[in-house]
Design a protein around this motif. Structure first.
Motif, PDB file in Angstrom:
ATOM      1  N   HIS A 113     -54.046 -83.751 -26.669  1.00  0.00           N
ATOM      2  CA  HIS A 113     -55.012 -83.901 -28.151  1.00  0.00           C
ATOM      3  C   HIS A 113     -56.373 -85.136 -27.895  1.00  0.00           C
ATOM      4  O   HIS A 113     -56.772 -84.973 -27.996  1.00  0.00           O
ATOM      5  N   GLN A 114     -55.937 -85.879 -26.819  1.00  0.00           N
ATOM      6  CA  GLN A 114     -56.934 -86.962 -26.064  1.00  0.00           C
ATOM      7  C   GLN A 114     -57.828 -86.848 -25.322  1.00  0.00           C
ATOM      8  O   GLN A 114     -59.235 -86.172 -25.525  1.00  0.00           O
ATOM      9  N   ARG A 115     -57.275 -86.211 -24.352  1.00  0.00           N
ATOM     10  CA  ARG A 115     -57.552 -86.016 -23.240  1.00  0.00           C
ATOM     11  C   ARG A 115     -58.419 -84.547 -23.169  1.00  0.00           C
ATOM     12  O   ARG A 115     -59.044 -84.321 -22.137  1.00  0.00           O
ATOM     13  N   GLY A 116     -57.857 -83.338 -23.692  1.00  0.00           N
ATOM     14  CA  GLY A 116     -58.406 -81.979 -23.368  1.00  0.00           C
ATOM     15  C   GLY A 116     -57.950 -81.907 -22.592  1.00  0.00           C
ATOM     16  O   GLY A 116     -56.575 -81.098 -22.885  1.00  0.00           O
ATOM     17  N   LEU A 117     -58.884 -80.615 -21.750  1.00  0.00           N
ATOM     18  CA  LEU A 117     -58.364 -79.634 -20.800  1.00  0.00           C
ATOM     19  C   LEU A 117     -58.339 -80.766 -19.534  1.00  0.00           C
ATOM     20  O   LEU A 117     -58.784 -81.168 -18.853  1.00  0.00           O
ATOM     21  N   VAL A 118     -56.413 -80.902 -19.078  1.00  0.00           N
ATOM     22  CA  VAL A 118     -56.315 -82.179 -17.936  1.00  0.00           C
ATOM     23  C   VAL A 118     -55.564 -80.849 -16.785  1.00  0.00           C
ATOM     24  O   VAL A 118     -54.402 -80.893 -16.846  1.00  0.00           O
ATOM     25  N   GLY A 119     -55.897 -81.605 -15.508  1.00  0.00           N
ATOM     26  CA  GLY A 119     -55.653 -80.616 -14.179  1.00  0.00           C
ATOM     27  C   GLY A 119     -54.210 -81.635 -13.843  1.00  0.00           C
ATOM     28  O   GLY A 119     -54.891 -83.254 -13.965  1.00  0.00           O
ATOM     29  N   GLU A 120     -53.886 -81.585 -13.629  1.00  0.00           N
ATOM     30  CA  GLU A 120     -52.598 -82.029 -12.796  1.00  0.00           C
ATOM     31  C   GLU A 120     -51.705 -81.975 -11.582  1.00  0.00           C
ATOM     32  O   GLU A 120     -51.683 -80.585 -11.274  1.00  0.00           O
ATOM     33  N   THR A 121     -51.130 -82.299 -11.305  1.00  0.00           N
ATOM     34  CA  THR A 121     -50.094 -82.254  -9.644  1.00  0.00           C
ATOM     35  C   THR A 121     -48.382 -82.909  -9.823  1.00  0.00           C
ATOM     36  O   THR A 121     -48.876 -84.231 -10.014  1.00  0.00           O
ATOM     37  N   TRP A 122     -48.239 -82.117 -10.529  1.00  0.00           N
ATOM     38  CA  TRP A 122     -46.066 -83.792  -9.876  1.00  0.00           C
ATOM     39  C   TRP A 122     -45.279 -82.967  -8.957  1.00  0.00           C
ATOM     40  O   TRP A 122     -45.150 -81.908  -8.032  1.00  0.00           O
ATOM     41  N   LEU A 123     -44.994 -84.181  -8.230  1.00  0.00           N
ATOM     42  CA  LEU A 123     -43.605 -84.284  -7.487  1.00  0.00           C
ATOM     43  C   LEU A 123     -42.478 -83.433  -8.189  1.00  0.00           C
ATOM     44  O   LEU A 123     -42.275 -84.622  -9.295  1.00  0.00           O
ATOM     45  N   ALA A 124     -41.222 -82.678  -7.770  1.00  0.00           N
ATOM     46  CA  ALA A 124     -40.461 -82.534  -7.962  1.00  0.00           C
ATOM     47  C   ALA A 124     -39.226 -83.076  -7.401  1.00  0.00           C
ATOM     48  O   ALA A 124     -39.305 -82.959  -6.265  1.00  0.00           O
ATOM     49  N   ASN A 125     -38.553 -84.142  -8.023  1.00  0.00           N
ATOM     50  CA  ASN A 125     -37.233 -83.942  -7.233  1.00  0.00           C
ATOM     51  C   ASN A 125     -35.722 -83.308  -8.518  1.00  0.00           C
ATOM     52  O   ASN A 125     -35.770 -83.156  -9.717  1.00  0.00           O
ATOM     53  N   ALA A 126     -35.118 -83.289  -7.812  1.00  0.00           N
ATOM     54  CA  ALA A 126     -33.506 -82.626  -8.659  1.00  0.00           C
ATOM     55  C   ALA A 126     -32.759 -83.503  -7.882  1.00  0.00           C
ATOM     56  O   ALA A 126     -31.971 -83.901  -7.097  1.00  0.00           O
ATOM     57  N   ALA A 127     -30.974 -83.421  -9.220  1.00  0.00           N
ATOM     58  CA  ALA A 127     -30.268 -83.879  -8.729  1.00  0.00           C
ATOM     59  C   ALA A 127     -29.382 -82.612 -10.093  1.00  0.00           C
ATOM     60  O   ALA A 127     -29.275 -82.587 -10.888  1.00  0.00           O
ATOM     61  N   LEU A 128     -27.410 -82.707  -8.865  1.00  0.00           N
ATOM     62  CA  LEU A 128     -26.651 -82.097  -9.609  1.00  0.00           C
ATOM     63  C   LEU A 128     -25.746 -82.394  -9.800  1.00  0.00           C
ATOM     64  O   LEU A 128     -24.379 -83.897  -9.148  1.00  0.00           O
ATOM     65  N   ASP A 129     -24.937 -82.705 -10.910  1.00  0.00           N
ATOM     66  CA  ASP A 129     -23.265 -83.549 -11.004  1.00  0.00           C
ATOM     67  C   ASP A 129     -22.209 -81.900 -11.135  1.00  0.00           C
ATOM     68  O   ASP A 129     -22.648 -81.027 -11.842  1.00  0.00           O
ATOM     69  N   GLY A 130     -20.858 -82.194 -10.241  1.00  0.00           N
ATOM     70  CA  GLY A 130     -19.894 -80.956 -10.819  1.00  0.00           C
ATOM     71  C   GLY A 130     -19.192 -81.190  -9.509  1.00  0.00           C
ATOM     72  O   GLY A 130     -19.031 -82.295  -8.867  1.00  0.00           O
ATOM     73  N   ALA A 131     -18.074 -80.071  -9.894  1.00  0.00           N
ATOM     74  CA  ALA A 131     -17.101 -80.053  -8.864  1.00  0.00           C
ATOM     75  C   ALA A 131     -16.704 -79.730  -7.752  1.00  0.00           C
ATOM     76  O   ALA A 131     -18.240 -78.916  -7.810  1.00  0.00           O
ATOM     77  N   LEU A 132     -16.188 -80.011  -6.244  1.00  0.00           N
ATOM     78  CA  LEU A 132     -16.125 -79.247  -5.368  1.00  0.00           C
ATOM     79  C   LEU A 132     -15.845 -77.915  -5.110  1.00  0.00           C
ATOM     80  O   LEU A 132     -14.862 -77.827  -6.062  1.00  0.00           O
ATOM     81  N   ASP A 133     -16.404 -76.513  -5.160  1.00  0.00           N
ATOM     82  CA  ASP A 133     -16.098 -75.508  -4.942  1.00  0.00           C
ATOM     83  C   ASP A 133     -15.149 -75.314  -3.827  1.00  0.00           C
ATOM     84  O   ASP A 133     -14.327 -76.268  -2.993  1.00  0.00           O
ATOM     85  N   ASN A 134     -14.146 -74.694  -3.403  1.00  0.00           N
ATOM     86  CA  ASN A 134     -13.290 -73.963  -2.094  1.00  0.00           C
ATOM     87  C   ASN A 134     -14.491 -74.305  -0.858  1.00  0.00           C
ATOM     88  O   ASN A 134     -13.624 -74.313   0.059  1.00  0.00           O
ATOM     89  N   GLN A 135     -15.809 -74.182  -0.949  1.00  0.00           N
ATOM     90  CA  GLN A 135     -16.281 -74.431   0.035  1.00  0.00           C
ATOM     91  C   GLN A 135     -16.402 -75.889   0.701  1.00  0.00           C
ATOM     92  O   GLN A 135     -16.517 -77.192   1.614  1.00  0.00           O
ATOM     93  N   GLY A 136     -15.365 -77.180  -0.427  1.00  0.00           N
ATOM     94  CA  GLY A 136     -15.511 -78.160  -0.781  1.00  0.00           C
ATOM     95  C   GLY A 136     -17.179 -78.285  -0.942  1.00  0.00           C
ATOM     96  O   GLY A 136     -17.537 -79.316  -1.030  1.00  0.00           O
ATOM     97  N   MET A 137     -18.319 -77.705  -1.789  1.00  0.00           N
ATOM     98  CA  MET A 137     -19.064 -78.050  -2.289  1.00  0.00           C
ATOM     99  C   MET A 137     -19.724 -78.299  -4.008  1.00  0.00           C
ATOM    100  O   MET A 137     -18.425 -76.878  -4.117  1.00  0.00           O
ATOM    101  N   VAL A 138     -20.414 -78.496  -4.101  1.00  0.00           N
ATOM    102  CA  VAL A 138     -21.132 -78.766  -5.587  1.00  0.00           C
ATOM    103  C   VAL A 138     -21.593 -77.278  -5.926  1.00  0.00           C
ATOM    104  O   VAL A 138     -21.589 -76.855  -6.919  1.00  0.00           O
TER     105      VAL A 138
END
Length: 283
Positions: A18-43
């Motif tokens: 609303h203030q700046r108008g059309l803004v070009g941007e670049t973001w770094l993405a990070n991820a995290a997952l929570d869960g139980a272990l499967d039959n491979q011993g992995m989430v």
């Protein structure tokens, strides 16, 4: 159990503010997952995590215009696979954009920021992982840049990929050397000159708008469809070339060489994160 993937990928895009108008941007993405272990011993296998998230981010966010659909400044219509929108700025001016649906990301939020886009992205990805994954978290962050940088938006009608979309952009650093010496003052001047700028190619201007002092309209037909963008002239710089990073680097170098006759100018211009072009000029 908690898994994390830092620096998963980066996304380059533009968004409406609303203030700046059309803004070009670049973001770094990070991820995290929570869960139980499967039959491979992995989430969840890291290969699945990376492939799924990178593909979705590349397909749904990268090189798109992010639009906050709950913002009162927005008027939006769909028709025959295309989107047309009007965006009211705090100044009372407007931005209008039209193009194929695939050029937009319609984010269910009243404002585009890292937190809101991450929340919306997680909602879209809810069914993409195995049952062992109980919770997915995404976060976006800016590249840490100590020196000068600018935000620019553009479109490359000749590009065979998603760069042809008329309103996508980057947050980019700039380095300028005069006779081999870094000149941070010139870098800051260009950072200010191209702060939240739209870099348009002159041949894409609609004929009747070339002398307008208030609004400019850029329009072209590309492989993905027809695109149109109208925005305040004060938010644009018009170039007599396409706006690839190679040509932007050369444009800056040539412009500076004209103002510093006899000095060799070298420009290291970035396009988003970790990539760019180097150009030199001397008069």
């Amino acid at each position: 159990m908690h898994l994390f993937v830092d620096n998963l990928t980066n996304v380059d895009f533009s968004y409406l503010d609303h203030q700046r108008g059309l803004v070009g941007e670049t973001w770094l993405a990070n991820a995290a997952l929570d869960g139980a272990l499967d039959n491979q011993g992995m989430v969840c296998d890291f290969g699945v995590v990376k492939k799924t998230l990178r593909h979705w981010l590349d397909d749904q966010l990268d090189h798109r215009l992010l639009v906050p659909t709950l913002a009162p400044a927005l008027t939006l219509t769909h028709k025959d696979g295309n989107i047309s929108l009007e965006w009211l700025l705090a100044s009372g001016e407007q931005i209008s954009v039209s193009g194929p649906e695939q050029a937009f990301a319609l984010v269910e939020s009243d404002k585009i920021n890292a937190e809101n886009v991450a929340r919306w992205s997680v909602q879209q990805l809810a069914s993409s992982f195995p049952a062992s994954v109980e919770q997915l978290k995404l976060s976006f962050e800016d590249e840490q840049i100590q020196d000068a940088f600018y935000h620019y938006s553009h479109g490359l009608k000749k590009h065979q990929g998603n760069c042809q979309r008329i309103a996508h952009g980057h947050r980019s650093r700039i380095q300028i050397f005069v006779e081999g010496n870094r000149n941070k003052q010139l870098e800051q001047e260009w950072a200010q000159r191209w702060k939240d700028i739209y870099l348009g190619t002159r041949e894409d201007l609609r004929q009747g708008d070339k002398e307008s002092k208030h609004n400019l309209v850029f329009a072209y037909q590309a492989q993905q469809g027809d695109f149109t963008l109208e925005l305040p002239a004060s938010a644009c710089e018009i170039l007599d070339c396409d706006t690839t990073v190679e040509q932007l680097a050369q444009y800056i170098a040539t412009t500076l060489a004209e103002k510093h006759p006899g000095s060799e100018i070298k420009v290291r211009a970035y396009e988003g994160l970790g990539k760019g072009a180097i150009a030199s000029a001397k008069q």
